[in-house]
Design an enzyme around this catalytic site. Sequence first.
Site, short mmCIF file in Angstrom:
data_model
loop_
_atom_site.label_atom_id
_atom_site.label_comp_id
_atom_site.label_asym_id
_atom_site.label_seq_id
_atom_site.Cartn_x
_atom_site.Cartn_y
_atom_site.Cartn_z
CE LYS A 26 -2.67 0.45 3.57
NZ LYS A 26 -3.71 0.63 4.59
CG HIS A 73 10.56 -6.81 -15.00
ND1 HIS A 73 9.41 -7.14 -14.35
CD2 HIS A 73 10.77 -7.77 -15.93
CE1 HIS A 73 8.91 -8.24 -14.88
NE2 HIS A 73 9.71 -8.64 -15.84
#
Length: 105
Positions: A26, A73
């Site tokens: 979050k 990534h």
Amino acid sequence: KAYKSVLKPMHFALCEEEAKKPMAMKLVCAGEEERVVGLHVIGIAADEMLQGFAVAVKMGATKADFDHACAIHPTAAEEFVTMGPWGAKPDGQGGIVPTPVPKGR
């Protein structure tokens, strides 16, 4: 405003489905500029992610700063800089408007 994500990180990509542990993230923002005031992570390598992002929060980073960062990534940490709407806000007519980078950044 809070941006949330629940995912199964690529760390478990080659594991059997029952071995894949989910994680939750979050990003908590405040004000019109959406200054990042907090991050929450539950899952593998949460401590490493929070330590890295703590610097950005301390420096006053905004959601737009996160949106304009290059995602590394494949890492779970990339989720923080690609949380939707990725670099965009609703335009009130069903479309989206890109979030500009704050001046001076």
